[in-house]
Scaffold this motif. Structure first.
Motif, PDB file in Angstrom:
ATOM      1  N   GLY A  36      17.697  32.371  45.912  1.00 27.61           N
ATOM      2  CA  GLY A  36      16.699  32.901  44.995  1.00 27.61           C
ATOM      3  C   GLY A  36      15.722  31.817  44.565  1.00 27.61           C
ATOM      4  O   GLY A  36      15.559  30.800  45.261  1.00 27.61           O
ATOM      5  N   GLU A  37      15.120  32.002  43.406  1.00 25.30           N
ATOM      6  CA  GLU A  37      14.119  31.038  42.936  1.00 25.30           C
ATOM      7  C   GLU A  37      14.749  29.991  42.023  1.00 25.30           C
ATOM      8  O   GLU A  37      14.862  28.818  42.376  1.00 25.30           O
ATOM      9  N   GLN A  38      15.147  30.421  40.859  1.00 30.78           N
ATOM     10  CA  GLN A  38      15.763  29.525  39.872  1.00 30.78           C
ATOM     11  C   GLN A  38      16.594  30.393  38.940  1.00 30.78           C
ATOM     12  O   GLN A  38      16.372  31.601  38.852  1.00 30.78           O
ATOM     13  N   GLY A  43      17.764  32.382  35.741  1.00 28.89           N
ATOM     14  CA  GLY A  43      17.054  32.976  34.617  1.00 28.89           C
ATOM     15  C   GLY A  43      17.794  32.666  33.323  1.00 28.89           C
ATOM     16  O   GLY A  43      18.740  31.863  33.304  1.00 28.89           O
ATOM     17  N   GLU A  72      21.555  33.391  33.502  1.00 28.15           N
ATOM     18  CA  GLU A  72      22.244  32.463  34.405  1.00 28.15           C
ATOM     19  C   GLU A  72      22.363  31.083  33.756  1.00 28.15           C
ATOM     20  O   GLU A  72      23.376  30.397  33.894  1.00 28.15           O
ATOM     21  N   PRO A  97      24.828  31.838  39.178  1.00 23.27           N
ATOM     22  CA  PRO A  97      23.600  32.451  39.683  1.00 23.27           C
ATOM     23  C   PRO A  97      23.666  33.980  39.720  1.00 23.27           C
ATOM     24  O   PRO A  97      24.735  34.557  39.945  1.00 23.27           O
ATOM     25  N   PHE A  98      22.534  34.596  39.514  1.00 25.38           N
ATOM     26  CA  PHE A  98      22.382  36.057  39.656  1.00 25.38           C
ATOM     27  C   PHE A  98      23.463  36.859  38.916  1.00 25.38           C
ATOM     28  O   PHE A  98      24.146  37.688  39.497  1.00 25.38           O
ATOM     29  N   ASN A 141      20.162  29.113  44.371  1.00 25.64           N
ATOM     30  CA  ASN A 141      18.744  29.111  44.023  1.00 25.64           C
ATOM     31  C   ASN A 141      18.042  27.891  44.598  1.00 25.64           C
ATOM     32  O   ASN A 141      18.664  26.854  44.836  1.00 25.64           O
ATOM     33  N   SER A 195      13.945  40.510  41.095  1.00 24.29           N
ATOM     34  CA  SER A 195      13.131  40.563  39.860  1.00 24.29           C
ATOM     35  C   SER A 195      11.787  41.246  40.110  1.00 24.29           C
ATOM     36  O   SER A 195      11.242  41.883  39.216  1.00 24.29           O
TER      37      SER A 195
HETATM   38  N1  URA Z   1      16.471  34.964  39.619  1.00 21.78           N
HETATM   39  C1  URA Z   1      16.749  34.013  40.540  1.00 21.78           C
HETATM   40  O1  URA Z   1      15.941  33.677  41.396  1.00 21.78           O
HETATM   41  N2  URA Z   1      17.966  33.464  40.498  1.00 21.78           N
HETATM   42  C2  URA Z   1      18.889  33.791  39.613  1.00 21.78           C
HETATM   43  O2  URA Z   1      19.983  33.222  39.651  1.00 21.78           O
HETATM   44  C3  URA Z   1      18.566  34.785  38.661  1.00 21.78           C
HETATM   45  C4  URA Z   1      17.353  35.348  38.680  1.00 21.78           C
END
Ligand code: URA
Length: 218
Positions: free
Chosen positions: A63-65, A67, A70, A76-77, A103, A187
């Motif tokens: 993913g990105e980073q 949130g 998290e 993560p997620f 991420n 997201s």
């Molecule tokens: N969005 C992301 O990219 N990673 C996460 O862990 C949570 C939301």
């Protein structure tokens, strides 16, 4: 002299590429400034019950980073995007317990909006600084396929010109990396403006994930 914040995570990544060692070490990372405002680093994981042995995990999802949820949970997620990811994985017939989820950037980047910590997109500098952790995870996990969730992950691995909207679901090859399939970020689906858009994006997301499942079972 203590290191405050650098330009790369490289000095903080141990030579031992086992996931438990990496997961502990990432908490000491000062490779960029994000550690100053995040609660903790959020490293990748598979859900409990999986051995995390190299070769056991066929898909790595990036993913990105982290949130807000998290960042607090240290996993993560696990927030709203994670719930949507879980639902899509079920519909695509993928067992999340066999997927390594991580991420591109390991610390939550945010800005204050009243009492809320508003997600802020990581910049090129943070993405570059954090790359050694992703490389270490790839070395440790050795996935057969990478699934990039959204443009930050996809462009980080496939170049800034890569367009998820145009090339989602296609198997991409990149030097020194496992095959990659890019798809939407959950997201983005949650942010869809109409119910119709949300449904069509979800259908596309599930279709891409089914393609990923087919690729690893072929
Ligand atoms: N969005 C992301 O990219 N990673 C996460 O862990 C949570 C939301």
């Amino acid at each position: 002299m203590p290191v405050i914040a650098g330009e790369s995570a490289a000095p903080f990544v141990p030579a031992d590429r086992s996931l438990p060692v990496l997961r502990e070490a990432v908490q000491q990372c000062r490779g960029c400034e994000l550690y100053l405002t995040a609660t903790q680093a959020v490293f990748g994981e598979v859900e409990s019950g999986n051995t995390e042995e190299p070769g056991q995990i066929s898909i790595m999802m990036i993913g990105e980073q982290p949130g807000d949820s998290e960042d607090k949970a240290g996993r993560p997620f696990v927030g709203p995007a994670g719930k949507l990811l879980d639902q899509a994985l079920v519909e695509a017939g993928i067992d999340r317990a066999k997927v390594y989820v991580t991420n591109t950037v390991k610390h939550f980047k945010w800005e204050p909006r009243g009492k809320i910590r508003l997600h802020k997109k990581p910049g090129a500098k943070e993405i570059r600084a954090c790359r050694p952790w992703l490389e270490a995870e790839l070395e440790a996990v050795q996935p057969r396929l990478i699934v990039c969730l959204g443009a930050t992950a996809a462009q980080g691995l496939l170049g800034a010109n890569f367009k998820v909207t145009q090339s989602h679901g296609e198997v991409q090859r990149s030097l020194m990396l496992p095959p990659i399939i890019a798809t939407l970020h959950p997201s983005a689906i949650l942010r869809a403006l109409t119910e119709e858009d949300r449904e069509s994006q979800m259908a596309m997301f599930i279709e891409d994930l089914k393609g990923a499942a087919k690729f690893v079972t072929a």
